[in-house]
Write a protein that holds these residues in place. Structure first.
Motif, mmCIF file in Angstrom:
data_model
loop_
_atom_site.group_PDB
_atom_site.id
_atom_site.type_symbol
_atom_site.label_atom_id
_atom_site.label_comp_id
_atom_site.label_asym_id
_atom_site.label_seq_id
_atom_site.Cartn_x
_atom_site.Cartn_y
_atom_site.Cartn_z
ATOM 1 N N GLY A 1 36.154 47.955 17.553
ATOM 2 C CA GLY A 1 36.489 48.648 16.310
ATOM 3 C C GLY A 1 37.985 48.799 16.099
ATOM 4 O O GLY A 1 38.755 47.847 16.250
ATOM 5 N N ASP A 2 38.400 50.029 15.770
ATOM 6 C CA ASP A 2 39.810 50.299 15.475
ATOM 7 C C ASP A 2 40.713 50.016 16.676
ATOM 8 O O ASP A 2 41.859 49.601 16.511
ATOM 9 N N ARG A 3 40.216 50.232 17.882
ATOM 10 C CA ARG A 3 41.020 49.938 19.083
ATOM 11 C C ARG A 3 41.322 48.441 19.157
ATOM 12 O O ARG A 3 42.417 48.035 19.537
ATOM 13 N N GLY A 4 40.356 47.606 18.770
ATOM 14 C CA GLY A 4 40.575 46.163 18.741
ATOM 15 C C GLY A 4 41.565 45.776 17.667
ATOM 16 O O GLY A 4 42.471 44.959 17.890
ATOM 17 N N ARG A 5 41.432 46.372 16.494
ATOM 18 C CA ARG A 5 42.365 46.109 15.380
ATOM 19 C C ARG A 5 43.785 46.516 15.779
ATOM 20 O O ARG A 5 44.752 45.818 15.499
ATOM 21 N N ASP A 6 43.914 47.658 16.468
ATOM 22 C CA ASP A 6 45.237 48.111 16.931
ATOM 23 C C ASP A 6 45.831 47.136 17.946
ATOM 24 O O ASP A 6 47.035 46.886 17.947
ATOM 25 N N ALA A 7 44.987 46.566 18.810
ATOM 26 C CA ALA A 7 45.465 45.604 19.808
ATOM 27 C C ALA A 7 45.959 44.332 19.127
ATOM 28 O O ALA A 7 46.984 43.763 19.531
#
Length: 141
Positions: free
Chosen positions: A14-20
């Motif tokens: 989710g958002d953690r992947g997008r941030d990465a």
């Protein structure tokens, strides 16, 4: 550690992947690694040699999500010798042998991480890469 495609990674993280992904693209931007090009301004030959951008996501042991961008170099096989297209990396056997010797001889060992070290490699040719889909959408935010 399992590397996931961008689509799989965004679904799982989710958002953690997008941030990465954003962090990986920011690193490339800050180090001025890529220069944007207008696809329409490329010659027919250059357009035929454009490589697809790939990004993979993985969860590190610390729980941090890491993005890794690379070019899909399969297309290069048509015009670039294999030894010129490969990234110079160490063989796993070499690491295992060196580690065994270090242990047997009670050597002190230090491990360091050089963030974005590959971004400092000198290239002797111009390579065009294209970002599509979710990678493009995230890069343009």
């Amino acid at each position: 550690m399992v590397q996931l495609s961008l689509k799989q990674g965004l679904k799982q993280f989710g958002d953690r992947g997008r941030d990465a992904v954003s962090a990986e693209l920011q690193q490339i931007h800050m180090k001025q690694t890529f220069t944007p090009s207008d696809f329409k301004a490329l010659t027919k030959e250059q357009r035929g040699r454009v490589l697809e951008s790939l990004i993979f996501l993985e969860e590190k042991r610390s729980g941090k999500i890491k993005g890794r961008i690379c070019a899909d170099g399969r297309k290069q096989r048509k015009w670039t010798p294999k030894e010129d297209a490969a990234s110079p990396t160490i063989m796993t056997d070499s690491i295992l042998l060196t580690t065994a010797m270090d242990s047997a001889e009670h050597r002190e060992v230090a491990v360091i991480d050089l963030p974005g070290a590959f971004l400092f490699a000198e290239m002797d040719e111009l390579v065009h890469m294209v970002m599509r889909g979710n990678l493009y959408k995230i890069s343009s935010q």
